[in-house]
Write a protein that holds these residues in place. Structure first.
Motif, PDB file in Angstrom:
ATOM      1  N   ALA A  19       7.474  -8.208  10.336  1.00  0.00           N
ATOM      2  CA  ALA A  19       6.116  -8.626   9.992  1.00  0.00           C
ATOM      3  C   ALA A  19       5.039  -7.827  10.707  1.00  0.00           C
ATOM      4  O   ALA A  19       3.994  -7.503  10.122  1.00  0.00           O
ATOM      5  N   PHE A 180       3.000 -18.911   0.791  1.00  0.00           N
ATOM      6  CA  PHE A 180       2.770 -17.566   1.313  1.00  0.00           C
ATOM      7  C   PHE A 180       3.563 -16.495   0.555  1.00  0.00           C
ATOM      8  O   PHE A 180       3.746 -15.395   1.060  1.00  0.00           O
ATOM      9  N   GLY A 181       4.061 -16.839  -0.630  1.00  0.00           N
ATOM     10  CA  GLY A 181       4.700 -15.823  -1.454  1.00  0.00           C
ATOM     11  C   GLY A 181       6.203 -15.897  -1.540  1.00  0.00           C
ATOM     12  O   GLY A 181       6.817 -15.054  -2.204  1.00  0.00           O
ATOM     13  N   VAL A 182       6.835 -16.868  -0.879  1.00  0.00           N
ATOM     14  CA  VAL A 182       8.276 -17.061  -1.019  1.00  0.00           C
ATOM     15  C   VAL A 182       8.509 -18.467  -1.583  1.00  0.00           C
ATOM     16  O   VAL A 182       7.954 -19.437  -1.068  1.00  0.00           O
ATOM     17  N   GLY A 280      11.531 -13.388   2.884  1.00  0.00           N
ATOM     18  CA  GLY A 280      10.599 -12.271   2.929  1.00  0.00           C
ATOM     19  C   GLY A 280      11.138 -11.017   3.582  1.00  0.00           C
ATOM     20  O   GLY A 280      10.375 -10.101   3.911  1.00  0.00           O
ATOM     21  N   PRO A 307       6.446 -13.631   5.601  1.00  0.00           N
ATOM     22  CA  PRO A 307       5.047 -13.618   5.150  1.00  0.00           C
ATOM     23  C   PRO A 307       4.122 -14.522   5.983  1.00  0.00           C
ATOM     24  O   PRO A 307       2.952 -14.179   6.178  1.00  0.00           O
ATOM     25  N   GLN A 310       3.449 -12.663   9.238  1.00  0.00           N
ATOM     26  CA  GLN A 310       2.523 -11.550   9.037  1.00  0.00           C
ATOM     27  C   GLN A 310       1.094 -12.051   8.841  1.00  0.00           C
ATOM     28  O   GLN A 310       0.135 -11.437   9.342  1.00  0.00           O
ATOM     29  N   TRP A 311       0.939 -13.153   8.140  1.00  0.00           N
ATOM     30  CA  TRP A 311      -0.392 -13.758   7.952  1.00  0.00           C
ATOM     31  C   TRP A 311      -1.031 -14.101   9.298  1.00  0.00           C
ATOM     32  O   TRP A 311      -2.197 -13.805   9.541  1.00  0.00           O
ATOM     33  N   THR A 371      -0.413 -17.476  -2.012  1.00  0.00           N
ATOM     34  CA  THR A 371       0.328 -16.536  -2.854  1.00  0.00           C
ATOM     35  C   THR A 371       1.562 -17.266  -3.362  1.00  0.00           C
ATOM     36  O   THR A 371       2.299 -17.879  -2.576  1.00  0.00           O
TER      37      THR A 371
END
Length: 518
Positions: A19, A180-182, A280, A307, A310-311, A371
């Motif tokens: 990340a 968060f995208g997952v 991720g 993710p 990383q955010w 996301t």
């Protein structure tokens, strides 16, 4: 924030590096003792030292052997705080590693303060179950981090909060990875702390500027990918767990179907690749030479959702003072607890919180900007054939559902019935008797008892031969004790599932008696 260097504790397979390295952060050292993750770190990060046992880190920092970095991250073993770990908390040896984490942080700060630097920024991840730990492990942790002399006590800690202490400011928030995208529901607790001039609330909490927070969207549960027909049972999965490789057919996910996939009318588990994508990670990140599927499932299930990490990293590096939380704000009166030495604890629950002057901050598990991805995005069209579930396995899930009177996804139940009907009941029963069962399964236990009896008979014969040769009395009461216990076990095997706890106690007695004759 001027953060350049990181030290990683309980590194696992280094979601933090995945990340944060792309953000320009440099990892100075890692710390992991488990075999497979350590092997992965050696391959993926050969130029970063793995210190191994975290208990040695304070001494190594103080001696100058390793850096006192700008940023220290880690997640002490979450099993000590989750339901899966029986909520042992600080009464469990692993729980003490939390206090060692604090010791590492203090050691780093002692060096940095002597060098005229700020204290290290601290990041800590854990399961949200720690907030309700019966030993008040979380209260002990944040009180130590903040520098309090006495531990703050609460029966259950809020999902988000802020503690301004004598040494450090500490903020925490539970976030759900599926936003968060997952497509995985994975709620985790994230804690951030730093010096008195650091405001972690500006990293973890957000200004709430929208009318309402987003909801996870609806996706098609039946779809085609690369020419294959797929079906899933929900838009996102339950939380991946470390034992998914071996214990996949007896928990909640086995009955809501969220960790199963139907591919061309055959049902299977998620593949290791799909699990990597759900967290991720890059594809085949854990696919090392010699790695077993169990290695990969366990390593991924124990890791962090990349993710989300990383955010947090991006917000930390680009931190802005978007708002200020004032303890004298009347609207926060019911959320504030004054502590020792002027310290203040703010309880933000899991809410959108009005902090005064028309400012609302988001302290929920849902970020302001979400996301979303569907399960189709993580599907592996060429999974290992070994993860498909046989008619016997399908019948086993249905049997447990009926025995325990559990609710099950209706569509999943129909598929399990269709697949299990490919074999007759007699065939399934015959196959099930030779397949490996659970720890307390009656058939496996019976086999173990037969093996022990054979060993005992051979042992008795040798003892009798020895007695005849030496003409000396030998006490073989230990073996008789074991025989008696075996008889008790066999009686217990005829009883219902509710009696398995007694069976476990008898096995413990058996093991103790066996040790006496070694």
């Amino acid at each position: 924030m001027n953060i350049k260097t990181i030290g990683s504790i309980c590194s696992g397979i280094e979601a933090a590096s995945v990340a944060w390295e792309p953000l320009g952060l440099e990892f100075k050292w890692l710390s992991e003792i488990a075999d497979f993750p350590s092997k992965l770190l050696n391959i993926k990060y050969p130029n970063i030292i793995n210190l191994g046992d975290m208990n040695d880190i304070p001494m190594k920092i103080k001696s100058g052997e390793i850096d006192a970095p700008d940023f220290i991250c880690g997640g002490t073993p979450c099993q000590a705080f989750s339901l899966a770990g029986w909520r042992n908390g600080l009464n469990d040896d692993r729980g003490n590693l939390t206090l060692k984490f604090v010791d590492i942080l203090n050691s780093s700060d002692s060096i940095r303060l002597n060098q005229g630097k700020n204290r290290s920024i601290m990041f800590w991840e854990n399961v949200e179950g720690v907030l309700a730990d019966k030993t008040n492990a979380f209260g002990c942790f944040i009180s130590s981090i903040a520098g309090l002399d006495n531990v703050l006590e609460r029966k259950k800690w809020p999902n988000s909060g802020l503690l301004r202490g004598p040494l450090r400011n500490v903020a925490w928030r539970v976030l759900d990875a599926k936003y968060f995208g997952v497509p995985q529901q994975r709620k985790r607790l994230y804690v951030l702390a730093g010096d008195k001039n650091f405001n972690p609330e500006n990293v973890l909490f957000e200004l709430h500027l929208k009318e309402k927070l987003a909801e996870f969207p609806k996706f098609d549960l039946s779809f085609k990918k690369d020419g294959y027909q797929f079906e899933v049972f929900r838009e996102y999965t339950d939380c991946l767990y470390s034992a998914y490789g071996t214990k996949w057919n007896g928990n909640a996910a086995a009955y809501n179907g969220s960790l199963f996939v139907v591919q061309n009318n055959k049902i299977r588990r998620l593949s290791p690749l799909e699990c990597e994508r759900l967290m991720g990670f890059p594809d085949n990140y854990t696919d090392l030479k010699g790695a077993t599927r169990t290695n990969r499932y366990q390593a991924v299930g124990n890791s962090w959702a990349v993710p989300v990490i990383q955010w947090i990293g991006k917000r930390l590096i680009n931190q802005k003072a978007e708002f200020q939380i004032n303890s004298d704000s009347l609207v926060l009166f019911t959320r504030i607890q004054e502590c020792e030495n002027g310290s203040i604890f703010f309880d933000f629950g899991r809410d959108l919180v009005d902090i005064g002057e028309g400012i609302v901050i988001n302290c929920t598990a849902i970020p302001e900007e979400c996301t979303f991805n569907s399960l189709q995005s993580i599907i592996d069209t060429n999974p290992p054939k070994e993860i498909y579930i046989s008619p016997v396995g399908c019948a086993g899930i249905l049997r447990r559902k009926n025995e325990r009177n559990l609710k099950i996804n209706e569509r999943l139940e129909n598929i399990l019935i269709n697949i299990s009907s490919q074999m007759s009941d007699d065939e399934i029963e015959k196959k099930s008797r030779i397949q490996k069962r659970g720890r307390f399964d009656n058939i496996e236990t019976s086999n173990k008892i037969d093996q022990i009896k054979n060993v005992l008979q051979e042992s008795d014969k040798k003892e009798q031969d020895f007695t005849a040769l030496s003409n000396k009395p030998i006490i073989i009461q230990e073996n008789q004790n074991i025989v008696n216990i075996l008889s008790d076990i066999e009686n217990q095997l005829l009883k219902t599932q509710s009696e398995l706890d007694k069976l476990n106690e008898l096995f413990n007695k058996l093991m103790n008696e066996s040790k006496k004759i070694k």
